[in-house]
Design a protein around this motif. Structure first.
Motif, PDB file in Angstrom:
ATOM      1  N   UNK A 136     -85.238  31.776  -3.339  1.00  0.00           N
ATOM      2  CA  UNK A 136     -86.100  32.751  -2.674  1.00  0.00           C
ATOM      3  C   UNK A 136     -85.584  33.092  -1.275  1.00  0.00           C
ATOM      4  N   UNK A 137     -84.906  32.137  -0.624  1.00  0.00           N
ATOM      5  CA  UNK A 137     -84.412  32.392   0.729  1.00  0.00           C
ATOM      6  C   UNK A 137     -82.906  32.642   0.728  1.00  0.00           C
ATOM      7  N   UNK A 138     -82.356  32.952  -0.451  1.00  0.00           N
ATOM      8  CA  UNK A 138     -80.949  33.307  -0.536  1.00  0.00           C
ATOM      9  C   UNK A 138     -80.003  32.145  -0.749  1.00  0.00           C
ATOM     10  N   UNK A 139     -80.542  30.956  -1.012  1.00  0.00           N
ATOM     11  CA  UNK A 139     -79.703  29.798  -1.243  1.00  0.00           C
ATOM     12  C   UNK A 139     -79.194  29.734  -2.675  1.00  0.00           C
ATOM     13  N   UNK A 140     -78.304  28.792  -2.924  1.00  0.00           N
ATOM     14  CA  UNK A 140     -77.723  28.609  -4.243  1.00  0.00           C
ATOM     15  C   UNK A 140     -78.191  27.260  -4.784  1.00  0.00           C
TER      16      UNK A 140
END
Length: 494
Positions: A136-140
């Motif tokens: 959701x926050x652009x992490x992998x």
């Protein structure tokens, strides 16, 4: 004993356990009623025989937190809450395991179908939410988190050698404490095999590389001692602000606290900076905390029916340390640099019994025998000698972060020669030495009488290898600079 902490809720599962606790010595703990009763129990006119190898003693689940080394800062709070939920799911499953011994005796598939299967389903859903939080926050998020959903049952005959990886203990003593007196918590330990006479420990035989003393006769040879008392204010709770911020009962065991008096799961760094401290030097508001040590003598402590306490198998009289020596020392290879404010360091592993030894760091000894340190046993000290718990913290820092997603990667243990891993720099090493006046337990016919044990997650069976210690640096900058100057100049300061 009083406490300076909030009243805990008592959920239905806890009430069930507390009700059953009347069967146990002293009554306030997690009871494994009739753990071995099925061995010769008549069921519908048939004699049901179960070998101890077929009894499932505890549950071993992959430690998801250790696998999450790359969690974006904005996702960490949400991930931490999901990780705490995974711990609660294991605790609930363990409780069900302890409460269904009769059903297990009549159905060899009961544990797999009724406990481990539902646990896997719950863990799968939680792992999915962890992935969502990260993405959701652009992490992998790791693609294969689902592989960590499945848990295993650990047979009773494996609990002496660590179940999921810990290699300690002898086989012969496992029956002690399970077939006979249960010390107030049924078969949740400790057992006779978990203890050793200090005179039977070889000098200089400590067998863990983790937790070596960083200091010596070369390099930065000074020290700084901070005097913060022995928890005279009776500040106890079962939170863990480092691992489970914002989660009530995130530790599932009770902690002693010295230093910072504002340490709860809900404290911000600002709250810690503005809190009172028990340290004589009021510029040290650091929080030093560790699992309490208990004597399993039937005493009903303040938390006898609370989560983190008796409701999760942590029973008996809390033993307050007679001495709590907190010292920062240098590095035998060279100078140290200041540690950053609010750095978090956990030494040891509360789940080392099932996780294995990678992060374990325990050391038990006796006064007068401190050249003899043992890592996978509690010690029995001779008359006039006291039990000693020693923790030497990680003293290498990555130079950037005050914490990491798995609470491990931003710091490292010093090597034997004092050097740090590439990219890390030496910081003052925190050494905590706790001394306790403990009545020596006795072993009779393979059973331990009046044992002591550290608090822990219930499925860890109170194994000594799970001992650990926690620290958050809340010294002001001037004091931290003074610590560094004393250490690098070879002075011993307070």
């Amino acid at each position: 004993m009083g406490r300076n902490t909030r009243k805990r809720r008592t959920p239905l599962a806890t009430k069930v356990i507390a009700g059953a606790a009347a069967l146990a010595i002293g009554g306030g703990g997690l009871v494994w009623a009739n753990f071995y009763a099925s061995a010769h129990e008549k069921n519908g006119g048939h004699n049901v025989t179960k070998s101890r190898q077929s009894q499932i003693a505890t549950i071993n689940c992959p430690d998801v937190g250790l696998e999450l080394s790359d969690v974006p800062e904005r996702a960490r709070e949400g991930v931490a809450k999901e990780l705490a939920l995974l711990d609660k799911q294991i605790t609930d499953a363990y409780t069900r395991l302890a409460d269904t011994r009769r059903a297990q005796a009549g159905d060899s598939n009961f544990v797999a179908n009724a406990i481990l299967g539902p646990l896997k389903s719950k863990r799968t859903a939680t792992l999915d939410r962890i992935s969502i939080n990260i993405k959701r926050v652009g992490g992998q998020a790791p693609d294969d988190l689902d592989r960590l959903a499945e848990c295993q049952g650990v047979p009773a005959d494996q609990t002496g050698n660590g179940g999921g990886g810990q290699d300690g203990g002898q086989d012969g003593g496992q029956d002690g404490g399970q077939d006979g007196g249960d010390n107030g918590n049924g078969a949740a330990g400790p057992f006779a095999e978990d203890f050793i006479n200090i005179k039977d420990v070889q000098p200089n035989s400590r067998d863990l590389q983790n937790g070596l003393a960083a200091n010596g006769d070369t390099g930065s040879t000074g020290s700084f001692t901070t005097r913060c008392g022995v928890n005279e204010n009776n500040l106890f709770n079962s939170d863990n602000i480092i691992v489970a911020p914002g989660v009530d009962n995130g530790a599932h065991h009770t902690h002693d606290y010295v230093g910072n008096q504002g340490n709860t799961a809900f404290a911000s760094d600002e709250d810690l900076a503005n809190a009172d401290t028990t340290c004589q030097n009021q510029n040290d508001k650091s929080t030093y905390y560790w699992p309490v040590l208990r004597l399993q003598d039937g005493t009903q402590e303040f938390d006898a029916n609370d989560l983190g306490g008796g409701a999760e198998g942590n029973v008996g009289k809390i033993l307050k340390a007679e001495q709590a020596e907190i010292k920062f020392v240098g590095n035998k290879a060279g100078d140290v640099v200041a540690m950053p404010k609010f750095i978090r360091i956990i030494t040891g592993d509360a789940k080392a019994f099932t996780n294995g030894l990678a992060n374990a760091n325990t050391s038990f000894s006796c006064t007068g025998f401190e050249d003899r340190q043992v890592t996978d046993k509690y010690v029995i000290c001779p008359e006039g000698s006291q039990v000693v718990r020693t923790s030497n913290f990680q003293s290498c820092w990555d130079g950037q972060n005050i914490d990491s997603a798995n609470h491990r990667d931003h710091v490292a243990f010093v090597r034997e020669d004092g050097s740090c891993p590439d990219g890390f720099q030496a910081i003052p090493q925190l050494q905590v030495r706790l001394v306790y006046d403990v009545p020596a337990p006795t072993i009779e016919n393979g059973q331990i009488k009046n044992p002591y044990a550290v608090d822990g997650f219930p499925e860890q069976l109170h194994k000594p290898i799970t001992d650990h210690n926690d620290f958050i640096n809340v010294m002001d900058d001037d004091l931290m600079n003074q610590v560094v100057q004393c250490i690098n100049s070879g002075r011993d300061c307070e």
